[in-house]
Design an enzyme around this catalytic site. Sequence first.
Site, PDB file in Angstrom:
ATOM      1  N   HIS A  61      46.228  39.265  42.170  1.00 29.87           N
ATOM      2  CA  HIS A  61      44.885  39.342  41.972  1.00 29.87           C
ATOM      3  C   HIS A  61      43.929  38.961  43.377  1.00 29.87           C
ATOM      4  O   HIS A  61      42.899  39.353  43.650  1.00 29.87           O
ATOM      5  CB  HIS A  61      44.719  38.212  40.976  1.00 29.87           C
ATOM      6  CG  HIS A  61      43.162  37.740  40.700  1.00 29.87           C
ATOM      7  ND1 HIS A  61      42.743  38.356  39.237  1.00 29.87           N
ATOM      8  CD2 HIS A  61      41.980  37.064  41.126  1.00 29.87           C
ATOM      9  CE1 HIS A  61      41.468  37.896  39.165  1.00 29.87           C
ATOM     10  NE2 HIS A  61      40.802  37.564  40.273  1.00 29.87           N
ATOM     11  N   GLU A  62      44.125  37.960  44.055  1.00 30.46           N
ATOM     12  CA  GLU A  62      43.406  37.507  45.089  1.00 30.46           C
ATOM     13  C   GLU A  62      43.752  38.750  46.320  1.00 30.46           C
ATOM     14  O   GLU A  62      42.834  38.953  46.929  1.00 30.46           O
ATOM     15  CB  GLU A  62      44.077  36.272  45.903  1.00 30.46           C
ATOM     16  CG  GLU A  62      44.038  35.008  45.134  1.00 30.46           C
ATOM     17  CD  GLU A  62      42.381  34.798  44.446  1.00 30.46           C
ATOM     18  OE1 GLU A  62      41.502  35.281  45.116  1.00 30.46           O
ATOM     19  OE2 GLU A  62      42.351  34.248  43.350  1.00 30.46           O
ATOM     20  N   HIS A  65      41.054  41.360  45.562  1.00 27.77           N
ATOM     21  CA  HIS A  65      39.712  40.883  46.166  1.00 27.77           C
ATOM     22  C   HIS A  65      39.548  41.168  47.690  1.00 27.77           C
ATOM     23  O   HIS A  65      38.486  41.773  48.161  1.00 27.77           O
ATOM     24  CB  HIS A  65      39.474  39.354  45.924  1.00 27.77           C
ATOM     25  CG  HIS A  65      39.077  39.042  44.510  1.00 27.77           C
ATOM     26  ND1 HIS A  65      38.240  39.716  43.643  1.00 27.77           N
ATOM     27  CD2 HIS A  65      39.502  38.080  43.810  1.00 27.77           C
ATOM     28  CE1 HIS A  65      38.212  39.049  42.561  1.00 27.77           C
ATOM     29  NE2 HIS A  65      38.953  38.180  42.519  1.00 27.77           N
ATOM     30  N   ASP A 137      35.589  36.065  37.465  1.00 27.91           N
ATOM     31  CA  ASP A 137      35.056  37.001  37.980  1.00 27.91           C
ATOM     32  C   ASP A 137      34.348  37.928  37.004  1.00 27.91           C
ATOM     33  O   ASP A 137      33.153  38.540  37.353  1.00 27.91           O
ATOM     34  CB  ASP A 137      36.202  38.090  38.390  1.00 27.91           C
ATOM     35  CG  ASP A 137      37.101  37.106  39.600  1.00 27.91           C
ATOM     36  OD1 ASP A 137      36.396  36.232  40.327  1.00 27.91           O
ATOM     37  OD2 ASP A 137      38.338  37.500  39.556  1.00 27.91           O
TER      38      ASP A 137
END
Length: 235
Positions: A61-62, A65, A137
């Site tokens: 997930h990170e 980004h 988000d």
Amino acid sequence: PGLVGADVAAVVNDAALAALDKDQNYATRDDYLRALEDAILGIPTHPDGASPKPDHRIAVHEAGHAVSSFFLDNVDEATRASVRPRSGGSLGVTMFGAGDATNLRRAELRDRVVMMLAGKAAEAHLLGDASTGAADDVRRAAVLAEAIVKTYGLSQDGAVFTSWVDEFGKRHAIGGEEADAAVRAELAEAERRALALVKDHESIIRALADALVEHETLDAAALKAVIKPDTAVPV
């Protein structure tokens, strides 16, 4: 940005204490960034060296980004990414450069929505589905998409701008089904772009996720070394 003077003083003090604990003569950039993370997100739930292995899903997930920030033209590059759980409830965080721009173009706003949704897109593409970890988000992306349409009058459909100006005579009065449809269109297009970006850079996202699982936290130089190794400056 967003911190009051007392917050800044607390960050500086914590960084200085960290430096003393390591017998350093001065606080380093890493000391300040760690102190800033603690102030914003809460202290780590486990001390250094005692954390369980980071969740690979959170790392993916990170990574979504962070990678998106390097390949979108109108957002600041990520400066730090961490998958260390914290007392404030954060399981991971990606920090970005603090730009000073206050007058943003439509392209800049739209790229920010894409970046917000890139973590969810990375989970969906690399792991088969997304998780509740993307809830904040999605909320922030929806708020910004609504502002693009209803506050700034920068919707994808130029006809919307004309219609509500003609009807109400001022920007902030936009509303109704037409505006809601324009917000949905902004979000759908941002999600499509986020998924396309993730697919194009899947191998980089996988590599960055693995690096986050191994190291927990990566600074700007480490991120660039993985994402754009040809342009990274050796440290």
